[in-house]
Design a protein around this motif. Structure first.
Motif, PDB file in Angstrom:
ATOM      1  N   LYS A  10       0.843  -1.215   0.000  1.00  0.00           N
ATOM      2  CA  LYS A  10       0.000   0.000   0.000  1.00  0.00           C
ATOM      3  C   LYS A  10       0.869   1.252   0.000  1.00  0.00           C
ATOM      4  O   LYS A  10       0.646   2.173  -0.781  1.00  0.00           O
ATOM      5  CB  LYS A  10      -0.892   0.064   1.255  1.00  0.00           C
ATOM      6  N   SER A  29      -1.723   9.610  10.005  1.00  0.00           N
ATOM      7  CA  SER A  29      -2.340   8.982  11.181  1.00  0.00           C
ATOM      8  C   SER A  29      -1.417   9.105  12.384  1.00  0.00           C
ATOM      9  O   SER A  29      -0.243   9.445  12.237  1.00  0.00           O
ATOM     10  CB  SER A  29      -2.577   7.504  10.910  1.00  0.00           C
ATOM     11  N   ARG A  33       3.411   2.687  17.396  1.00  0.00           N
ATOM     12  CA  ARG A  33       4.517   1.781  17.038  1.00  0.00           C
ATOM     13  C   ARG A  33       5.801   2.596  16.886  1.00  0.00           C
ATOM     14  O   ARG A  33       5.762   3.780  16.585  1.00  0.00           O
ATOM     15  CB  ARG A  33       4.188   0.969  15.788  1.00  0.00           C
ATOM     16  N   ARG A  36      10.199   3.555  12.107  1.00  0.00           N
ATOM     17  CA  ARG A  36      11.157   2.736  11.345  1.00  0.00           C
ATOM     18  C   ARG A  36      12.229   3.640  10.750  1.00  0.00           C
ATOM     19  O   ARG A  36      12.004   4.838  10.568  1.00  0.00           O
ATOM     20  CB  ARG A  36      10.444   2.051  10.168  1.00  0.00           C
ATOM     21  N   TYR A  45       3.774   9.213  10.096  1.00  0.00           N
ATOM     22  CA  TYR A  45       2.829   9.172  11.226  1.00  0.00           C
ATOM     23  C   TYR A  45       3.178  10.284  12.202  1.00  0.00           C
ATOM     24  O   TYR A  45       4.293  10.810  12.195  1.00  0.00           O
ATOM     25  CB  TYR A  45       2.978   7.854  12.010  1.00  0.00           C
ATOM     26  N   GLU A  64     -11.461   7.341  14.102  1.00  0.00           N
ATOM     27  CA  GLU A  64     -11.483   5.906  14.391  1.00  0.00           C
ATOM     28  C   GLU A  64     -10.099   5.548  14.879  1.00  0.00           C
ATOM     29  O   GLU A  64      -9.129   6.236  14.567  1.00  0.00           O
ATOM     30  CB  GLU A  64     -11.863   5.082  13.143  1.00  0.00           C
ATOM     31  N   VAL A  66      -7.711   1.816  16.194  1.00  0.00           N
ATOM     32  CA  VAL A  66      -7.697   0.355  16.371  1.00  0.00           C
ATOM     33  C   VAL A  66      -6.399  -0.082  17.037  1.00  0.00           C
ATOM     34  O   VAL A  66      -5.428   0.656  17.057  1.00  0.00           O
ATOM     35  CB  VAL A  66      -7.785  -0.389  15.014  1.00  0.00           C
ATOM     36  N   TYR A  73      -3.311   2.582  16.284  1.00  0.00           N
ATOM     37  CA  TYR A  73      -3.295   3.444  15.097  1.00  0.00           C
ATOM     38  C   TYR A  73      -4.603   4.201  15.061  1.00  0.00           C
ATOM     39  O   TYR A  73      -5.646   3.633  15.400  1.00  0.00           O
ATOM     40  CB  TYR A  73      -3.210   2.608  13.810  1.00  0.00           C
ATOM     41  N   GLY A  74      -4.584   5.438  14.629  1.00  0.00           N
ATOM     42  CA  GLY A  74      -5.849   6.152  14.529  1.00  0.00           C
ATOM     43  C   GLY A  74      -5.816   7.299  13.537  1.00  0.00           C
ATOM     44  O   GLY A  74      -4.777   7.931  13.323  1.00  0.00           O
ATOM     45  N   THR A  75      -6.978   7.540  12.939  1.00  0.00           N
ATOM     46  CA  THR A  75      -7.153   8.671  12.029  1.00  0.00           C
ATOM     47  C   THR A  75      -7.528   9.897  12.838  1.00  0.00           C
ATOM     48  O   THR A  75      -8.521   9.877  13.572  1.00  0.00           O
ATOM     49  CB  THR A  75      -8.295   8.385  11.022  1.00  0.00           C
ATOM     50  N   GLU A  93      -4.818   5.696   4.456  1.00  0.00           N
ATOM     51  CA  GLU A  93      -4.231   4.361   4.411  1.00  0.00           C
ATOM     52  C   GLU A  93      -4.593   3.733   5.730  1.00  0.00           C
ATOM     53  O   GLU A  93      -4.164   4.179   6.794  1.00  0.00           O
ATOM     54  CB  GLU A  93      -2.723   4.447   4.235  1.00  0.00           C
ATOM     55  N   ILE A  94      -5.390   2.684   5.692  1.00  0.00           N
ATOM     56  CA  ILE A  94      -6.108   2.255   6.883  1.00  0.00           C
ATOM     57  C   ILE A  94      -6.354   0.753   6.831  1.00  0.00           C
ATOM     58  O   ILE A  94      -6.504   0.206   5.739  1.00  0.00           O
ATOM     59  CB  ILE A  94      -7.419   3.084   6.899  1.00  0.00           C
ATOM     60  N   GLU A  95      -6.327   0.071   7.983  1.00  0.00           N
ATOM     61  CA  GLU A  95      -6.577  -1.371   7.928  1.00  0.00           C
ATOM     62  C   GLU A  95      -8.099  -1.645   7.925  1.00  0.00           C
ATOM     63  O   GLU A  95      -8.910  -0.714   7.933  1.00  0.00           O
ATOM     64  CB  GLU A  95      -5.788  -2.132   9.012  1.00  0.00           C
ATOM     65  N   GLY A  98     -10.718  -0.113  10.531  1.00  0.00           N
ATOM     66  CA  GLY A  98     -10.802   1.341  10.340  1.00  0.00           C
ATOM     67  C   GLY A  98     -11.616   1.666   9.095  1.00  0.00           C
ATOM     68  O   GLY A  98     -12.454   2.567   9.102  1.00  0.00           O
ATOM     69  N   ARG A 140       0.902 -10.076  12.124  1.00  0.00           N
ATOM     70  CA  ARG A 140       0.481  -9.429  10.878  1.00  0.00           C
ATOM     71  C   ARG A 140      -0.012 -10.461   9.856  1.00  0.00           C
ATOM     72  O   ARG A 140      -0.964 -10.206   9.122  1.00  0.00           O
ATOM     73  CB  ARG A 140       1.621  -8.584  10.300  1.00  0.00           C
TER      74      ARG A 140
HETATM   75  P1  5GP Z   1       2.327  -0.051   9.654  1.00  0.00           P
HETATM   76  O1  5GP Z   1       2.762  -0.319  11.050  1.00  0.00           O
HETATM   77  O2  5GP Z   1       2.778  -1.120   8.718  1.00  0.00           O
HETATM   78  O3  5GP Z   1       2.684   1.337   9.197  1.00  0.00           O
HETATM   79  O4  5GP Z   1       0.740  -0.081   9.640  1.00  0.00           O
HETATM   80  C1  5GP Z   1       0.027  -1.205  10.093  1.00  0.00           C
HETATM   81  C2  5GP Z   1      -1.393  -1.148   9.584  1.00  0.00           C
HETATM   82  O5  5GP Z   1      -2.088  -0.048  10.178  1.00  0.00           O
HETATM   83  C3  5GP Z   1      -1.493  -0.931   8.083  1.00  0.00           C
HETATM   84  O6  5GP Z   1      -2.452  -1.840   7.567  1.00  0.00           O
HETATM   85  C4  5GP Z   1      -1.976   0.487   7.953  1.00  0.00           C
HETATM   86  O7  5GP Z   1      -2.756   0.678   6.793  1.00  0.00           O
HETATM   87  C5  5GP Z   1      -2.822   0.615   9.190  1.00  0.00           C
HETATM   88  N1  5GP Z   1      -3.069   2.006   9.591  1.00  0.00           N
HETATM   89  C6  5GP Z   1      -2.247   3.077   9.477  1.00  0.00           C
HETATM   90  N2  5GP Z   1      -2.830   4.176   9.970  1.00  0.00           N
HETATM   91  C7  5GP Z   1      -4.066   3.816  10.381  1.00  0.00           C
HETATM   92  C8  5GP Z   1      -5.166   4.513  10.955  1.00  0.00           C
HETATM   93  O8  5GP Z   1      -5.156   5.716  11.205  1.00  0.00           O
HETATM   94  N3  5GP Z   1      -6.265   3.780  11.256  1.00  0.00           N
HETATM   95  C9  5GP Z   1      -6.340   2.441  11.005  1.00  0.00           C
HETATM   96  N4  5GP Z   1      -7.475   1.827  11.320  1.00  0.00           N
HETATM   97  N5  5GP Z   1      -5.329   1.754  10.477  1.00  0.00           N
HETATM   98  C10 5GP Z   1      -4.210   2.429  10.148  1.00  0.00           C
END
Ligand code: 5GP
Length: 181
Positions: A10, A29, A33, A36, A45, A64, A66, A73-75, A93-95, A98, A140
């Motif tokens: 993504k 968002s 975590r 990286r 982020y 939202e 989660v 993670y949150g928007t 970009e959201i799982e 969300g 994951r």
């Molecule tokens: P990563 O740690 O790989 O950056 O993200 C892990 C997952 O969290 C990914 O599937 C990403 O799309 C999702 N993610 C990132 N930001 C948000 C958010 O604000 N809300 C939700 N629900 N998922 C998110």
């Protein structure tokens, strides 16, 4: 909304497509975590402690939020509101969870699911990019099975078999759905 399992690509596709779109931006968002290598505060982020994240949840700052793997993670409402004021197209970009809650509240949102060609390829990419430890990768992958089983909920599915091809397809979907709406 751009969704799909971790390792589907993504982030790579969004980075490729975003500069090609006029008047579109990506919501930043918040997450708990660790950052990286190569990431920056406020760009990939807003990196928050668990404490700060919980406080902002209680203050109603999230549209939202989660738990995903071992982190939150949150928007942020502020990201969405900033964008509504300018009338630009906002990409999230959201799982899966969300995406489900945003879909309930924003019925005109277009949802796109990015999937890998197959599960083995997803595993190979997640292990290969070396951003998570084995326990986190395991979480994951477990989550990925659930996400892949829910792909049909989305308006569009893009198979990321080749970045150039998938990016072109993603760009086309976004442009066409903006015309439609
Ligand atoms: P990563 O740690 O790989 O950056 O993200 C892990 C997952 O969290 C990914 O599937 C990403 O799309 C999702 N993610 C990132 N930001 C948000 C958010 O604000 N809300 C939700 N629900 N998922 C998110």
């Amino acid at each position: 909304m751009i969704s799909g399992p971790s390792g589907a690509g993504k982030g790579t596709l969004i980075k490729e497509v975003l500069p090609r779109l006029r008047d579109a931006e990506l919501a930043v968002s918040a997450t708990t975590r660790p950052m990286r290598a190569g990431e920056a505060e406020g760009r990939e982020y807003f990196f928050l402690s668990e404490e700060d994240f919980a406080r902002r949840v209680s203050e109603g700052d999230f549209l939202e939020h989660v738990r995903y793997g071992s982190y939150s993670y949150g928007t942020l409402r502020s990201e969405v509101e900033k964008n509504l004021a300018t009338g630009r197209t906002l990409l999230l970009e959201i799982e899966l969870e969300g995406a489900r809650s945003v879909r309930k509240n924003a019925r005109d949102a277009v949802s796109i699911f990015i999937r890998p060609p197959d599960f083995e390829e997803l595993k190979r990419r997640l292990v290969g990019r070396d951003t998570e430890d084995p326990a986190e990768i395991e979480k994951r992958l477990e989550r990925a099975r659930e996400e892949l089983a829910s792909a049909d909920e989305f308006d569009y599915i893009v198979v990321n078999d080749n970045v150039d091809r998938a990016a072109d397809e993603l760009e086309r979907i976004i442009i066409d759905s903006l015309k439609g709406g």
